[in-house]
Design an enzyme around this catalytic site. Structure first.
Site, PDB file in Angstrom:
ATOM      1  N   LYS A 116      -2.811  14.000  10.318  1.00 22.21           N
ATOM      2  CA  LYS A 116      -1.395  14.352  10.303  1.00 22.21           C
ATOM      3  C   LYS A 116      -1.162  15.845  10.552  1.00 22.21           C
ATOM      4  O   LYS A 116      -0.170  16.214  11.180  1.00 22.21           O
ATOM      5  CB  LYS A 116      -0.766  13.954   8.963  1.00 22.21           C
ATOM      6  CG  LYS A 116      -0.633  12.442   8.757  1.00 22.21           C
ATOM      7  CD  LYS A 116       0.074  12.158   7.435  1.00 22.21           C
ATOM      8  CE  LYS A 116      -0.148  10.743   6.941  1.00 22.21           C
ATOM      9  NZ  LYS A 116       0.695   9.738   7.572  1.00 22.21           N
ATOM     10  N   GLU A 200       4.569  18.884   2.551  1.00 19.10           N
ATOM     11  CA  GLU A 200       5.804  18.853   3.323  1.00 19.10           C
ATOM     12  C   GLU A 200       6.986  18.993   2.406  1.00 19.10           C
ATOM     13  O   GLU A 200       6.949  18.531   1.261  1.00 19.10           O
ATOM     14  CB  GLU A 200       5.954  17.467   3.978  1.00 19.10           C
ATOM     15  CG  GLU A 200       5.471  17.390   5.373  1.00 19.10           C
ATOM     16  CD  GLU A 200       5.653  15.993   5.927  1.00 19.10           C
ATOM     17  OE1 GLU A 200       6.513  15.224   5.439  1.00 19.10           O
ATOM     18  OE2 GLU A 200       4.905  15.662   6.854  1.00 19.10           O
ATOM     19  N   GLU A 275       7.024   8.153  14.415  1.00 20.91           N
ATOM     20  CA  GLU A 275       7.792   8.033  13.176  1.00 20.91           C
ATOM     21  C   GLU A 275       8.506   9.345  12.868  1.00 20.91           C
ATOM     22  O   GLU A 275       7.894  10.412  12.901  1.00 20.91           O
ATOM     23  CB  GLU A 275       6.876   7.657  12.012  1.00 20.91           C
ATOM     24  CG  GLU A 275       6.251   6.282  12.168  1.00 20.91           C
ATOM     25  CD  GLU A 275       5.529   5.798  10.917  1.00 20.91           C
ATOM     26  OE1 GLU A 275       5.459   4.580  10.712  1.00 20.91           O
ATOM     27  OE2 GLU A 275       5.026   6.642  10.143  1.00 20.91           O
ATOM     28  N   ASN A 295       1.842   6.567  15.117  1.00 21.88           N
ATOM     29  CA  ASN A 295       0.896   5.477  14.927  1.00 21.88           C
ATOM     30  C   ASN A 295       0.466   5.004  16.307  1.00 21.88           C
ATOM     31  O   ASN A 295       1.281   4.518  17.090  1.00 21.88           O
ATOM     32  CB  ASN A 295       1.538   4.333  14.129  1.00 21.88           C
ATOM     33  CG  ASN A 295       1.802   4.749  12.687  1.00 21.88           C
ATOM     34  OD1 ASN A 295       1.094   5.583  12.143  1.00 21.88           O
ATOM     35  ND2 ASN A 295       2.828   4.188  12.082  1.00 21.88           N
ATOM     36  N   ARG A 297      -0.861   2.552  17.883  1.00 23.15           N
ATOM     37  CA  ARG A 297      -1.185   1.122  17.874  1.00 23.15           C
ATOM     38  C   ARG A 297       0.112   0.352  17.912  1.00 23.15           C
ATOM     39  O   ARG A 297       1.194   0.934  17.837  1.00 23.15           O
ATOM     40  CB  ARG A 297      -1.926   0.760  16.581  1.00 23.15           C
ATOM     41  CG  ARG A 297      -1.154   1.234  15.354  1.00 23.15           C
ATOM     42  CD  ARG A 297      -1.766   0.759  14.059  1.00 23.15           C
ATOM     43  NE  ARG A 297      -1.300   1.522  12.916  1.00 23.15           N
ATOM     44  CZ  ARG A 297      -0.220   1.255  12.210  1.00 23.15           C
ATOM     45  NH1 ARG A 297       0.537   0.231  12.528  1.00 23.15           N
ATOM     46  NH2 ARG A 297       0.129   2.005  11.186  1.00 23.15           N
TER      47      ARG A 297
HETATM   48  P1  ADP Z   1       3.135  -0.096   9.982  1.00 22.49           P
HETATM   49  O1  ADP Z   1       2.913   1.370   9.825  1.00 22.49           O
HETATM   50  O2  ADP Z   1       2.431  -0.718  11.125  1.00 22.49           O
HETATM   51  O3  ADP Z   1       4.545  -0.468   9.924  1.00 22.49           O
HETATM   52  P2  ADP Z   1       2.201  -0.244   7.348  1.00 22.49           P
HETATM   53  O4  ADP Z   1       2.176   1.246   7.385  1.00 22.49           O
HETATM   54  O5  ADP Z   1       2.965  -0.896   6.293  1.00 22.49           O
HETATM   55  O6  ADP Z   1       2.578  -0.815   8.762  1.00 22.49           O
HETATM   56  O7  ADP Z   1       0.756  -0.820   7.295  1.00 22.49           O
HETATM   57  C1  ADP Z   1      -0.149  -0.316   6.388  1.00 22.49           C
HETATM   58  C2  ADP Z   1      -1.510  -0.311   6.988  1.00 22.49           C
HETATM   59  O8  ADP Z   1      -2.098  -1.582   6.875  1.00 22.49           O
HETATM   60  C3  ADP Z   1      -1.477   0.039   8.440  1.00 22.49           C
HETATM   61  O9  ADP Z   1      -2.685   0.692   8.774  1.00 22.49           O
HETATM   62  C4  ADP Z   1      -1.400  -1.313   9.076  1.00 22.49           C
HETATM   63  O10 ADP Z   1      -1.935  -1.246  10.350  1.00 22.49           O
HETATM   64  C5  ADP Z   1      -2.213  -2.173   8.129  1.00 22.49           C
HETATM   65  N1  ADP Z   1      -1.704  -3.536   7.993  1.00 22.49           N
HETATM   66  C6  ADP Z   1      -0.508  -3.888   7.544  1.00 22.49           C
HETATM   67  N2  ADP Z   1      -0.385  -5.228   7.535  1.00 22.49           N
HETATM   68  C7  ADP Z   1      -1.543  -5.728   7.993  1.00 22.49           C
HETATM   69  C8  ADP Z   1      -2.049  -7.052   8.209  1.00 22.49           C
HETATM   70  N3  ADP Z   1      -1.308  -8.123   7.968  1.00 22.49           N
HETATM   71  N4  ADP Z   1      -3.299  -7.176   8.679  1.00 22.49           N
HETATM   72  C9  ADP Z   1      -4.046  -6.087   8.921  1.00 22.49           C
HETATM   73  N5  ADP Z   1      -3.626  -4.835   8.721  1.00 22.49           N
HETATM   74  C10 ADP Z   1      -2.397  -4.646   8.275  1.00 22.49           C
HETATM   75  P1  ADP Z   2       1.887   6.758   6.341  1.00 22.70           P
HETATM   76  O1  ADP Z   2       0.852   7.318   7.237  1.00 22.70           O
HETATM   77  O2  ADP Z   2       1.367   6.289   5.057  1.00 22.70           O
HETATM   78  O3  ADP Z   2       2.763   5.801   7.070  1.00 22.70           O
HETATM   79  P2  ADP Z   2       4.028   8.701   6.617  1.00 22.70           P
HETATM   80  O4  ADP Z   2       3.787  10.142   6.765  1.00 22.70           O
HETATM   81  O5  ADP Z   2       4.365   7.942   7.841  1.00 22.70           O
HETATM   82  O6  ADP Z   2       2.768   8.040   5.935  1.00 22.70           O
HETATM   83  O7  ADP Z   2       5.156   8.486   5.514  1.00 22.70           O
HETATM   84  C1  ADP Z   2       5.399   7.227   4.931  1.00 22.70           C
HETATM   85  C2  ADP Z   2       6.720   7.247   4.175  1.00 22.70           C
HETATM   86  O8  ADP Z   2       6.790   8.303   3.227  1.00 22.70           O
HETATM   87  C3  ADP Z   2       7.934   7.472   5.043  1.00 22.70           C
HETATM   88  O9  ADP Z   2       8.360   6.292   5.647  1.00 22.70           O
HETATM   89  C4  ADP Z   2       8.938   8.002   4.034  1.00 22.70           C
HETATM   90  O10 ADP Z   2       9.441   6.973   3.242  1.00 22.70           O
HETATM   91  C5  ADP Z   2       8.102   8.861   3.154  1.00 22.70           C
HETATM   92  N1  ADP Z   2       8.089  10.264   3.617  1.00 22.70           N
HETATM   93  C6  ADP Z   2       7.165  10.800   4.430  1.00 22.70           C
HETATM   94  N2  ADP Z   2       7.420  12.106   4.637  1.00 22.70           N
HETATM   95  C7  ADP Z   2       8.534  12.390   3.926  1.00 22.70           C
HETATM   96  C8  ADP Z   2       9.286  13.588   3.691  1.00 22.70           C
HETATM   97  N3  ADP Z   2       8.927  14.742   4.210  1.00 22.70           N
HETATM   98  N4  ADP Z   2      10.375  13.514   2.901  1.00 22.70           N
HETATM   99  C9  ADP Z   2      10.731  12.350   2.332  1.00 22.70           C
HETATM  100  N5  ADP Z   2      10.056  11.204   2.488  1.00 22.70           N
HETATM  101  C10 ADP Z   2       8.963  11.219   3.276  1.00 22.70           C
HETATM  102 MG    MG Z   3       3.745   6.231   8.668  1.00 24.96          MG
END
Ligand code: ADP
Ligand code: ADP
Ligand code: MG
Length: 619
Positions: A116, A200, A275, A295, A297
């Site tokens: 990240k 952050e 995102e 992401n 993928r």
């Molecule tokens: P996304 O970011 O794709 O919306 P999430 O962040 O909720 O989904 O997914 C959490 C992690 O687990 C991600 O690395 C996602 O690729 C993986 N994951 C979620 N659901 C599944 C599943 N049904 N089978 C395999 N991996 C999954």
């Molecule tokens: P992941 O890799 O687990 O998906 P992300 O960085 O995409 O992590 O963040 C996942 C979630 O965390 C976001 O969808 C949001 O709900 C919350 N989030 C992330 N960054 C922030 C931020 N700077 N302020 C508030 N909420 C955040």
């Molecule tokens: Mg994320």
């Protein structure tokens, strides 16, 4: 076009990929662990190879076995799905080095976006707006604390290698920082083998807005508009929709073109998601939306984008991987209607969302929704993988209509004896604030009281149970058909037992429209055992009245926070168990002393094993 495809994944995503591959005439090869041998995706593929035992690291994450399976079966390409190895650059390279087609992002793009902090630095350089924060190398706790103090609370600590909502802690004030940092680093080290973090600014009224992008090998990149994934619990998405409520054309144009720019900056090919986090306190505004991560993928929630654009994103992936140009240009893509997706999880909202595993004696879905599921009735939810049972996807002309349809669809779900969040989802989708589009990532936590079903049966459940055990009056054909009891004697009292407890119910003329099967009643997404039988699912309590602290499910002890003989207060953390990708703290059930301590940090424990015993102080 490629002619054969090995799917390095399981469950609903493997089925999803098989469905499109089959339509395109591509031969499919499933790989699976031994416990997954009976799963639908294994049966539905043209060929299947067992690659190891249940733990993912012994099967789905075994790169050598996956490549070996591809060689043995003559597969031409590998699709990694999401999760598992989908964002593993090394695996992508190994696939290409083996002479196979990788249906995923280019390894260099995966690397560029994989951490990240590096990804954000790159986006800053490309001119994409990024959340303010600290991305430095220096990981000294004192330095991190100083940076957090300078940014100003609340802040978010994120594992640089994090994903899936893991390795993230919100810190509200300076006093909490050290403890939160330690727990975040511990989780990050365990989950990602990398304990580095970034800090952050925590965005207030946060909304999660993401943009679907697609690139091809001819240098084209398009976007397929945005999704709103603000309905989350513990940073994990629960309900997603497309488009985003309250998004005007100018703001959409701004963030979608920022997303395309981000993808172009890493020469992106294939399906990806950019995102963003938005400050939604005054609606969506282009100057209050910041890049969060990419992401590299396909995303779990891709079906809502498919619904509003009429495209099949897996087909796009397979065409792009085969060297074809993108199926549509930007001008040919448009938003049509509104789509929503709910993630049906095997968990019990009434017990703090404890994961629930076991057989799926009943698993019924409504017909008027798209259901992407990896399991079937008669199957089971095992503790080894993701607790998602299904994705329930609906589409309609308007957002209001889509929300109503989603709520109805979730309310119609019937699952037993595994517990699910179906009723919770049905309530969330019908919630007046949700329907009005007043959503942010704190929505679920803020409204937990009205969203989480009571652990006690409602009046409607008791009525339905009573109606189900009283035979309808014989001479009334209507009652037999519909449960309508206009001719029933008034004030009939019925004794029912619901979830093991007796109730005296005054039967009213109109019973709620419940469905009944095998002594279980389904209503509004809830499931209740009723009649004279014992309920065998009280729902995974971690401790019992005698002070024994038992493992509620199989898992690994992350930490033990008390010593034998220590005095503990009711509610005090005793130890932390990691199970089904979540950390769960086990608490002291009452004031007392730690009379017995069997838990050892790092140990794997079986469900029901004794971890500790708390004895009352005076006894
Ligand atoms: P996304 O970011 O794709 O919306 P999430 O962040 O909720 O989904 O997914 C959490 C992690 O687990 C991600 O690395 C996602 O690729 C993986 N994951 C979620 N659901 C599944 C599943 N049904 N089978 C395999 N991996 C999954
Ligand atoms: P992941 O890799 O687990 O998906 P992300 O960085 O995409 O992590 O963040 C996942 C979630 O965390 C976001 O969808 C949001 O709900 C919350 N989030 C992330 N960054 C922030 C931020 N700077 N302020 C508030 N909420 C955040
Ligand atoms: Mg994320």
């Amino acid at each position: 076009m490629i002619e054969s495809l090995l799917i390095a994944n399981r469950g609903e995503i493997a089925r999803r990929i098989i469905r499109t591959a089959r339509r395109l005439g591509i031969r499919t090869i499933a790989v699976h662990s031994d416990v997954d041998a009976q799963m639908p995706f294994v049966r539905e593929a043209d060929q299947a190879v067992c690659i190891g035992t249940a733990p993912a690291r012994d099967s789905y994450l075994r790169q050598d076995r996956l490549l070996e399976a591809a060689r043995e079966t003559g597969a031409e390409a590998i699709h990694p799905g999401y999760g598992f190895l989908s964002e593993n650059a090394e695996f992508a390279e190994a696939v290409v080095a083996a002479g196979l087609v990788w249906v995923g992002a280019p390894p260099a793009a995966i690397r560029a976006m994989g951490l990240k902090d590096a990804a954000k630095a790159r986006m800053i350089a490309a001119g994409v707006p990024v959340t303010p924060g600290y991305l430095g190398e220096d990981q000294n706790p004192a330095r991190l604390q100083a940076e957090a103090d300078a940014i100003g609370y609340p802040v978010l600590i994120k594992a640089v290698a994090g994903g899936g909502g893991k390795g993230m802690r919100k810190v509200d004030d300076a006093g909490q920082f050290a403890e939160m940092l330690a727990s975040c680093q511990r989780e990050a080290a365990a989950a990602f083998g990398d304990d580095r973090v970034l800090i952050e600014k925590y965005i207030l009224s946060p909304r999660h807005i993401e943009v679907q992008v697609f690139g091809d090998t001819h240098g084209q990149v398009v976007h397929l508009f945005e999704r709103d994934c603000s309905l989350q619990r513990r940073h994990q998405k629960v309900i997603e929709e497309a488009p985003a409520p309250g998004m005007d054309a100018a703001t959409r144009e701004a963030i979608c073109s920022a997303a395309v720019k981000a993808a172009q900056a890493v020469d992106y090919v294939g399906a990806g998601t950019i995102e963003f986090i938005a400050d939604g306190s005054e609606g969506l505004r282009a100057d209050r939306i910041w890049f969060m991560e990419m992401n590299t993928r396909l995303q779990v929630e891709h079906p809502v984008t498919e619904a509003i654009t009429g495209q099949d994103l897996v087909e796009w992936q397979l065409r792009v991987a085969s060297g074809e140009p993108l199926p549509k240009s930007q001008d040919e893509l448009a938003i049509n209607g509104w789509a929503m997706e709910a993630r049906l999880y095997a968990e019990n909202p009434a017990t703090g969302f404890l994961p629930s595993t076991g057989p799926l004696d009943r698993l019924r879905f409504p017909r008027d929704a798209r259901i992407d599921s990896g399991v079937e009735e008669g199957g089971a939810v095992t503790p080894y993988y993701d607790p998602m049972i299904a994705k329930i996807i609906v589409a309609a002309e308007t957002r209001t209509a889509a929300a109503a349809k989603l709520s109805r669809a979730c309310a119609a779900v019937e699952v037993w004896p595994v517990r699910t969040n179906a009723a919770f989802l049905a309530r969330a989708a019908a919630d007046p604030d949700f329907v009005a589009g007043r959503i942010d990532t704190g929505f679920i936590e803020r409204h937990a009281d009205r969203l989480i079903p009571s652990p006690e049966p409602s009046a409607a459940v008791l009525q339905a149970a009573a109606a189900a055990i009283v035979p309808p009056p014989a001479n009334d054909p209507w009652s037999a058909l519909s449960g309508f009891r206009a001719n029933a004697p008034s004030a009939r009292q019925v004794e029912v037992e619901v979830a093991d407890k007796p109730y005296l119910v005054e039967l009213e003329p109109l019973a709620p429209p419940a469905s009944v099967s095998g002594g279980v009643l389904f209503l509004g997404g809830e499931a209740w055992r009723f009649g004279g039988r014992r309920a065998d699912h009280a729902g995974g309590g971690a401790s019992t009245g005698d002070g024994a602290i038992l493992a509620p499910m199989p898992g690994r002890i992350v930490s033990v926070e008390v010593a034998q003989g220590a005095t503990v207060a009711k509610g005090q953390r005793l130890l932390v168990l990691e199970a089904m990708k979540m950390e769960q703290a086990l608490l002291a059930p009452f004031d007392g002393i730690v009379a017995e301590l069997a838990a050892i940090a790092g140990a794997q424990v079986a469900e029901g094993s004794l971890l500790a015993r708390i004895a009352p102080k005076d006894g």
